[in-house]
Design an enzyme around this catalytic site. Structure first.
Site, mmCIF file in Angstrom:
data_model
loop_
_atom_site.group_PDB
_atom_site.id
_atom_site.type_symbol
_atom_site.label_atom_id
_atom_site.label_comp_id
_atom_site.label_asym_id
_atom_site.label_seq_id
_atom_site.Cartn_x
_atom_site.Cartn_y
_atom_site.Cartn_z
ATOM 1 N N THR A 83 1.254 -1.430 -0.157
ATOM 2 C CA THR A 83 -0.478 -0.055 -0.197
ATOM 3 C C THR A 83 1.021 1.345 -0.017
ATOM 4 O OG1 THR A 83 -0.114 0.188 2.522
ATOM 5 C CG2 THR A 83 -1.825 -1.152 1.727
ATOM 6 N N ASP A 90 7.976 1.844 5.114
ATOM 7 C CA ASP A 90 9.084 1.090 5.322
ATOM 8 C C ASP A 90 10.136 2.186 5.145
ATOM 9 O OD1 ASP A 90 10.740 -1.704 4.757
ATOM 10 O OD2 ASP A 90 10.766 -0.545 2.639
ATOM 11 N N ASP A 94 13.676 2.411 7.193
ATOM 12 C CA ASP A 94 14.700 2.337 7.095
ATOM 13 C C ASP A 94 15.382 3.373 7.613
ATOM 14 O OD1 ASP A 94 13.629 -0.064 6.358
ATOM 15 O OD2 ASP A 94 13.919 1.048 3.812
#
Length: 206
Positions: A83, A90, A94
């Protein structure tokens, strides 16, 4: 040759990761939960262990949880695709994890008065952020940027191996790994900028 090795290694990891991803999805675990868990694990390894000089435990914890970067992506693909929020989460997680890893390494090296290593860690932190930014900016402009010899997982594995070797007594391994990583990260930035430049030139010629 490096690209062939990279593709082969990722194919091997995919065969390991896919059964785990299926099991987690069947258990009702979401890709976003794995993303956040992976980041928390990296923070624990980097700040709780690495920054205090417990490099073996820190490197092992960071390496294991860094591999969730492959796991959450595989889960998203199996469940119908990532999505927009998942992709945003994400990328954000990170950056948090990378900052913790290289910040912790720089802090520990400073306590050891290894200022060459500190410089390398800071270069890795800046160049790693730039590697990701160049890709995101290119994609935001409608171009692709899936090139480079040092993507995030590879960068964390390099520093993880360096930390592990230093932790077991190979003293210069971490500094060597950091300078190697700094070099390949800068090279990757150049690769991506050249790739985007060629695309922009082709668009301008049409």
């Amino acid at each position: 040759m490096a690209k062939i090795f990279q593709v082969t290694a990722r194919a091997g990891m995919t065969r390991v990761v896919e059964p785990i991803a299926r099991g987690l999805l069947r258990a009702g675990v979401s890709p976003n939960a794995v993303t956040v868990t992976g980041t928390v694990g990296v923070l624990v390894g980097a700040l709780g262990f690495g920054a205090r000089g417990d490099l073996v435990a820190g490197a092992l914890i960071v390496t294991v949880f860094a591999l969730t970067d492959l796991l959450d992506g595989t889960m998203a693909r199996m469940s119908g695709g990532s999505t927009r929020f998942g992709a945003f989460l994400d990328s954000s997680m990170d950056r948090i994890a990378d900052s913790a890893v290289f910040g912790a390494v720089a802090y520990w090296l400073a306590t050891e008065h290894d200022y060459s290593g500190v410089a390398a860690a800071l270069i890795c932190l800046a160049a790693g952020g730039l590697v990701s930014y160049v890709k995101a900016r290119a994609e935001g402009l409608g171009m692709t940027c899936n090139v480079g010899i040092a993507e995030r997982t590879e960068r964390l594995l390099i520093v993880g191996v360096g930390g592990l070797l230093t932790g077991v007594g190979v003293r210069p391994a971490l500094e060597v790994a950091l300078w190697l990583l700094a070099a390949v990260s800068i090279f990757t930035v150049g690769q991506r900028m050249a790739h985007v430049y060629r695309q922009a030139q082709q668009v301008g010629a049409e």
